[in-house]
Design an enzyme around this catalytic site. Structure first.
Site, PDB file in Angstrom:
ATOM      1  N   LYS A 274      -4.741 -56.033 -47.361  1.00 46.01           N
ATOM      2  CA  LYS A 274      -3.782 -56.251 -48.465  1.00 46.01           C
ATOM      3  C   LYS A 274      -3.671 -57.741 -48.780  1.00 46.01           C
ATOM      4  CE  LYS A 274      -0.724 -52.574 -47.208  1.00 46.01           C
ATOM      5  NZ  LYS A 274       0.568 -52.191 -46.670  1.00 46.01           N
TER       6      LYS A 274
ATOM      7  N   ASN B 147      13.271 -45.775 -52.053  1.00 46.38           N
ATOM      8  CA  ASN B 147      12.832 -45.739 -50.656  1.00 46.38           C
ATOM      9  C   ASN B 147      13.939 -46.267 -49.745  1.00 46.38           C
ATOM     10  OD1 ASN B 147      12.494 -48.702 -50.367  1.00 46.38           O
ATOM     11  ND2 ASN B 147      10.989 -48.346 -51.988  1.00 46.38           N
TER      12      ASN B 147
ATOM     13  N   LYS C 139      20.456 -36.116 -68.904  1.00 45.93           N
ATOM     14  CA  LYS C 139      20.117 -35.501 -67.621  1.00 45.93           C
ATOM     15  C   LYS C 139      19.218 -34.296 -67.883  1.00 45.93           C
ATOM     16  CE  LYS C 139      22.114 -33.340 -63.584  1.00 45.93           C
ATOM     17  NZ  LYS C 139      23.183 -32.496 -63.138  1.00 45.93           N
TER      18      LYS C 139
HETATM   19  O1  C5P Z   1       0.603 -52.285 -50.926  1.00 48.33           O
HETATM   20  P1  C5P Z   1       1.876 -52.452 -50.193  1.00 48.33           P
HETATM   21  O2  C5P Z   1       3.052 -51.845 -50.906  1.00 48.33           O
HETATM   22  O3  C5P Z   1       1.868 -52.016 -48.782  1.00 48.33           O
HETATM   23  O4  C5P Z   1       2.048 -54.053 -50.172  1.00 48.33           O
HETATM   24  C1  C5P Z   1       3.126 -54.688 -49.663  1.00 48.33           C
HETATM   25  C2  C5P Z   1       3.382 -55.996 -50.361  1.00 48.33           C
HETATM   26  O5  C5P Z   1       3.078 -55.941 -51.750  1.00 48.33           O
HETATM   27  C3  C5P Z   1       4.851 -56.348 -50.286  1.00 48.33           C
HETATM   28  O6  C5P Z   1       4.979 -57.743 -50.184  1.00 48.33           O
HETATM   29  C4  C5P Z   1       5.385 -55.804 -51.602  1.00 48.33           C
HETATM   30  O7  C5P Z   1       6.568 -56.475 -51.991  1.00 48.33           O
HETATM   31  C5  C5P Z   1       4.232 -56.038 -52.558  1.00 48.33           C
HETATM   32  N1  C5P Z   1       4.113 -55.041 -53.640  1.00 48.33           N
HETATM   33  C6  C5P Z   1       4.130 -55.445 -54.954  1.00 48.33           C
HETATM   34  N2  C5P Z   1       4.010 -54.539 -55.973  1.00 48.33           N
HETATM   35  C7  C5P Z   1       3.848 -53.218 -55.688  1.00 48.33           C
HETATM   36  C8  C5P Z   1       3.820 -52.787 -54.357  1.00 48.33           C
HETATM   37  C9  C5P Z   1       3.956 -53.717 -53.355  1.00 48.33           C
HETATM   38  O8  C5P Z   1       4.285 -56.636 -55.202  1.00 48.33           O
HETATM   39  N3  C5P Z   1       3.737 -52.352 -56.678  1.00 48.33           N
END
Ligand code: C5P
Length: 397
Positions: free
Chosen positions: A336, A209, A288
């Site tokens: 969240k 990303n 690959k």
């Molecule tokens: O659910 P979302 O990705 O929007 O949540 C954001 C928070 O959760 C951030 O602090 C991110 O670092 C953490 N996160 C995580 N593990 C994931 C996805 C997001 O710890 N698989």
């Protein structure tokens, strides 16, 4: 003014960067300080005492025994509120680290009443990286002296590397923070995650990303300045590790999870700024994948939720999550926070100008699990990190 009613000693030693001490003197005076300059003999080859005498309107001291009244000058100057050595050579650092007081400046440092001494080193990269210099620096840090780390770049001798005197503005700000700062995170263990993760499909291709890591690196830097012992667990990023921070480099979400879990149960604050990739290819090909086979090769799995798992293994740490949401951000971010067991969640909306991915600035809304809400308007990520840490620590106390 940063140094109102402060008497400061500015020590200048023999580096080419000594010419910058004229501007530094002016800045310190502009910030209200009463500045007395002490030069090493070598420094006088790079800038004349007359320049610094004219700028301060005071005697510039060089010799230990220059006149009849010099006997206790090192004691008197050692009563200054703070001593800043800029530029500081490897030689001066080595002498101070070994208790040698064979010129006026080193004697003043040894005699300093409150021990508030900061060094801004400037030297050739090899002299800086030499283990002897590094050991001397580590020994002085251990005692509580502050180093305002040199920058990386082209050096006066033409070499490339670390050794350039820090920016004058940074020196002034860090010295002020050292003398008057709050050290809000002294003795605290802070973990920061930053950057994107990479989820490899084969040895060449990955899903990732747009995260640059800037927000997380700014937080790690800020936490270190507030006196914390900081571990930065970072996905791929071009940014250098902030001074004094231990950096662990990882690629995938699972690698990040495994590093993070090592700190469960021994973390005071976790700033979860990493943009953890939500999905990962179900299988990783060891070479690959042929273009002709690609179409059906992308079976996806959902990654574990790192911060949620961390909370399950650490009920005490204060955890700050970061939530990227374009619309209806506050409700989703609060949701969240509850779902993942966070104490705080910082919502960024990347659709706002000067916020989110890759940008040097950000604007966030911070929610706390007791219902409080704090707004941080658009500012440099460094500034946002400063305000965010201040708020989180104050609320958590
Ligand atoms: O659910 P979302 O990705 O929007 O949540 C954001 C928070 O959760 C951030 O602090 C991110 O670092 C953490 N996160 C995580 N593990 C994931 C996805 C997001 O710890 N698989």
């Amino acid at each position: 003014m940063l140094f109102e009613n402060n008497s400061l000693v500015l020590g200048v030693t023999g580096s080419i960067a000594a010419y910058k001490s004229a501007l530094l003197t002016r800045q310190l005076i502009k910030e209200g300080a009463e500045v007395r300059v002490v030069m090493s003999k070598a420094a006088t080859h790079f800038i004349t005492p007359l320049t610094l005498n004219t700028l301060t309107g005071k005697d510039v001291y060089i010799e230990m025994f220059a006149d009849d009244n010099a006997g206790t000058r090192h004691i008197e100057l050692g009563k200054a509120n703070g001593i800043l050595v800029a530029p500081a050579t490897a030689n001066l650092i080595a002498r101070v680290a070994n208790g040698i007081a064979d010129d006026l400046l080193s004697a003043i440092i040894l005699a300093s009443e409150n021990g508030k001494v900061a060094f801004a080193p400037a030297m050739n990269v090899n002299m800086y990286n030499n283990p002897v210099t590094q050991e001397n620096i580590a020994a002085l840090k251990e005692i509580g002296y502050r180093f305002i780390e040199p920058e990386e770049g082209e050096l006066a001798c033409g070499d490339q590397g670390t050794g350039r005197l820090a920016d004058l503005e940074v020196i002034v700000e860090e010295f002020h923070r050292y003398l008057h700062g709050q050290n809000r995170l002294a003795c605290k263990n802070v973990v920061v995650t930053a950057g994107p993760t990479r989820e490899f499909l084969d040895q060449v291709r990955f899903i990732s990303n747009r995260s640059s890591g800037k927000m997380g690196y700014a937080l790690a830097n800020e936490a270190a300045k507030e006196g914390a012992s900081v571990t930065l667990i970072s996905g791929p990023s071009n940014l250098p590790a902030p001074p004094g921070v231990t950096k662990i480099s990882v690629q995938s979400a699972r690698e990040m999870q495994s590093s993070l879990m090592d700190y469960a149960g021994q973390t005071d604050y976790l700033f979860m700024a990493a943009a953890v990739e939500d999905i990962t290819p179900a299988k990783r090909d060891q070479s690959k994948i042929k273009k002709t086979s690609l179409e059906n090769s992308l079976a996806i799995e959902v990654n574990p939720d790192l911060v949620k798992n961390f909370r399950e293994n650490d009920s005490k740490a204060c955890i700050v999550g970061f939530s990227v949401e374009f619309e209806e951000g506050s409700d989703r971010s609060i949701e969240k926070m509850k779902n993942k067991g966070l104490d705080f969640v910082a919502w960024n909306n990347p659709s706002q100008k000067g916020a989110g991915f890759e940008s040097d600035t950000n604007q966030i809304v911070l929610f706390e699990n007791d219902g409080s809400r704090f707004e941080f308007p658009k500012a440099a990520k460094r500034k946002i990190a400063e305000q965010l840490i201040k708020t989180v620590v104050e609320q958590n106390d």
